[in-house]
Design an enzyme around this catalytic site. Structure first.
Site, mmCIF file in Angstrom:
data_model
loop_
_atom_site.group_PDB
_atom_site.id
_atom_site.type_symbol
_atom_site.label_atom_id
_atom_site.label_comp_id
_atom_site.label_asym_id
_atom_site.label_seq_id
_atom_site.Cartn_x
_atom_site.Cartn_y
_atom_site.Cartn_z
ATOM 1 N N SER A 138 0.807 -1.211 0.000
ATOM 2 C CA SER A 138 0.000 0.000 0.000
ATOM 3 C C SER A 138 0.850 1.276 0.000
ATOM 4 O O SER A 138 1.526 1.573 -0.977
ATOM 5 C CB SER A 138 -0.953 -0.049 1.200
ATOM 6 O OG SER A 138 -1.889 0.989 1.174
ATOM 7 N N LYS B 105 -0.692 -4.179 -3.217
ATOM 8 C CA LYS B 105 -1.986 -3.616 -2.830
ATOM 9 C C LYS B 105 -2.114 -2.232 -3.454
ATOM 10 O O LYS B 105 -1.493 -1.277 -3.000
ATOM 11 C CB LYS B 105 -2.137 -3.518 -1.316
ATOM 12 C CG LYS B 105 -3.496 -2.945 -0.894
ATOM 13 C CD LYS B 105 -3.603 -2.780 0.607
ATOM 14 C CE LYS B 105 -4.957 -2.199 1.006
ATOM 15 N NZ LYS B 105 -5.193 -0.838 0.499
ATOM 16 N N GLN C 119 -9.002 2.743 -0.133
ATOM 17 C CA GLN C 119 -10.215 2.595 0.676
ATOM 18 C C GLN C 119 -10.652 3.936 1.265
ATOM 19 O O GLN C 119 -9.811 4.735 1.676
ATOM 20 C CB GLN C 119 -9.993 1.621 1.844
ATOM 21 C CG GLN C 119 -10.037 0.165 1.442
ATOM 22 C CD GLN C 119 -8.793 -0.254 0.689
ATOM 23 O OE1 GLN C 119 -7.681 0.034 1.116
ATOM 24 N NE2 GLN C 119 -8.974 -0.879 -0.457
#
Length: 533
Positions: free
Chosen positions: A289, A314, A318
């Site tokens: 991420s 990733k 979100q």
């Protein structure tokens, strides 16, 4: 004219009513209305009493499971626990601790924190919280933390067992905000080479990083090793702020794009304090991420060299959606892309395959050999400055691959670690010798250079292992011996000083750091990148 306006008003009113009826009809026939009616019917008509809240929670979870692995639901307690390390603080008594033989052992009180202020010392054992005995009763760590934490300015009464003191010592601690740091370590690893390790991207990460960077530059740092190994990510803004420290003005750091989220771009401001020094970024299969945002930006602009193993993969963004009861949905709303246009999200055809993806990488030999990794031409991209080939799809591929080191790891070592023998023996050593060692080694530098794990300490470790059911294996013991010595020395350094000193010691066995130092010895830094076209 008056009648024309009147009829125009009637027509407008008519169409408004029709539109409202259509909207109402659309809602009445919508999946949302269907779900609402089903929940209402079950709650009010089912033969037995039902837990309405649980039904709704499970329905939300099931819906999110149909989407992607990173769209999740968290109940109010989970939200609180999840946010604490990212927000950079929690409210409590301010100690680092470990559970040793069903006893809470204080490793270190937080500097300047509530426990240090009242005189609690490293090595103390907390036996009672208020009137509740917490030692020797097999209470879970979560239960103990719940009793120690509480609102700022509230008080908690403790009873402590201190080595050399017969009676229990009473302390009243006034709880306060306790900082949670996202930097594990910052030190000069070699002449003119600094090292910074970030464990997560939190609200305070950029501030911590700048402070560490300034401190290292004052010590003569010219080159930097940024360690993102095992860093699972965190806040997007924190990653952007860190990347800004390395890139030039108006250089793209990352962009996000989704079905209902138009392309949003984030650029460097040109205010970074490390835009010119040589940079090494370390990643592994658990770097994800936000770690991949920083790494991708550095790699796409040919700003530094990426060392290690392919990152997690990733690339989904979100958005937290807060619900009225304090629970939260984290819903994937966009994908993020590196400056060269790479989406590095790994495939997620199903949750099962997604969770097994890392195991598949191990089984295919990817952790041991760079030659086992193959990318289709569709995933090839070019870097901005040197037009080197880089890859998307399933993580950031490093410029220089470092296989996972299995030479020192044995079944015997793993059992000593997993059954708690290593930690139990360590607690015995630190409890018995803390004062002696602090007197003998006035500084960490003295400890680092002179301290040796003794044969008696190793014998105690083996004996502790046998007591805990670890069968001795001479061959495996000898193979793991260098790592056991290093781990014990690192744990002692942590308890005498802090995590910074732990990593200073344990990094001696880190192959990616060794590779980075080896590359930094090369005079032609840009040549290192060009070799990896």
């Amino acid at each position: 004219m008056k009648y024309t306006m009147y009829f125009a008003g009637l027509i407008a009113c008519f169409f408004s009513i029709v539109a409202a009826q259509a909207q109402e009809s659309k809602f009445l026939n919508s999946p949302a209305r269907k779900l609402q009616l089903a929940e209402f019917a079950i709650a009010n008509l089912y033969v037995d009493e039902v837990n309405e809240g649980k039904l709704v929670e499970e329905a939300i979870v099931k819906m999110l499971e149909q989407l992607d692995p990173h769209s999740t639901y968290s109940d109010p307690e989970e939200v609180k626990r999840m946010n604490e390390p990212l927000q950079g603080n929690f409210e409590g008594i301010g100690i680092q601790f470990n559970m040793a033989e069903d006893t809470l052992l204080v490793i270190q009180p937080v500097s300047g924190g509530p426990s240090e202020k009242v005189g609690i010392l490293a090595g103390d054992r907390i036996v009672m919280v208020e009137d509740t005995l917490i030692a020797g009763v097999k209470m879970s760590t979560e239960d103990i933390m719940r009793r120690l934490r509480g609102p700022k300015d509230s008080k908690v009464n403790l009873k402590i067992l201190r080595r050399g003191v017969k009676e229990l010592l009473p302390f009243t601690v006034k709880r306060d905000k306790i900082p949670v740091y996202s930097l594990d370590a910052s030190y000069m690893i070699k002449d003119k080479i600094g090292y910074i390790r970030i464990n997560r991207f939190a609200a305070t990460t950029h501030e911590e990083f700048k402070k560490a960077l300034t401190g290292l530059q004052k010590k003569g740092m010219k080159d930097l090793i940024l360690d993102l190994q095992g860093n699972g990510g965190g806040y997007l803004n924190a990653a952007i702020d860190i990347a800004n420290e390395f890139l030039g003005k108006k250089e793209l750091i990352v962009y996000t794009e989704g079905r209902r989220n138009p392309r949003s771009e984030f650029f460097a401001k040109g205010t970074g304090e490390f835009q010119n020094g040589r940079l090494m970024v370390l990643v592994d299969e658990f770097s994800a991420s936000a770690s991949e945002i920083v790494t991708g930006a550095v790699q796409d602009w040919d700003r530094g060299v990426v060392v290690g193993r392919r990152s997690f993969g990733k690339g989904l963004v979100q958005r937290p959606i807060d619900l009225p009861d304090g629970s939260m949905i984290r819903l994937t709303v966009a994908r993020y892309y590196t400056p060269a246009g790479r989406c590095i999200q790994k495939p997620y055809e199903s949750i099962e395959k997604y969770n097994e993806y890392l195991i598949d990488r191990y089984n295919k030999g990817e952790m041991m050999s760079e030659d086992s990794i193959h990318f289709p031409d569709s995933l090839k991209f070019k870097t901005h400055r040197l037009a080197r080939t880089v890859y998307g799809g399933g993580g950031i591929m490093p410029d220089y691959f470092v296989p996972i080191d299995t030479t020192l790891y044995t079944k015997y070592h793993r059992q000593l670690r997993d059954k708690g023998a290593l930690m139990k023996a360590h607690f015995h050593f630190i409890d018995a010798h803390r004062k002696e060692w602090l007197g003998k080694y006035k500084t960490f530098n003295e400890f680092y250079k002179r301290f040796e794990v003794t044969p008696d300490m190793l014998a105690q470790l083996v004996a502790t292992g046998k007591e805990m059911g670890v069968e001795y294996n001479e061959e495996e013991y000898q193979k793991a011996l260098p790592l056991l010595r290093l781990q014990m020395k690192a744990l002692i350094a942590r308890d005498l000083w802090d995590m910074n000193e732990y990593y200073h010691v344990i990094n001696d066995a880190n192959e990616s750091i060794r590779k980075a130092l080896e590359l930094l010895e090369q005079p032609d830094f840009e040549g290192l990148l060009l070799k990896k076209r």
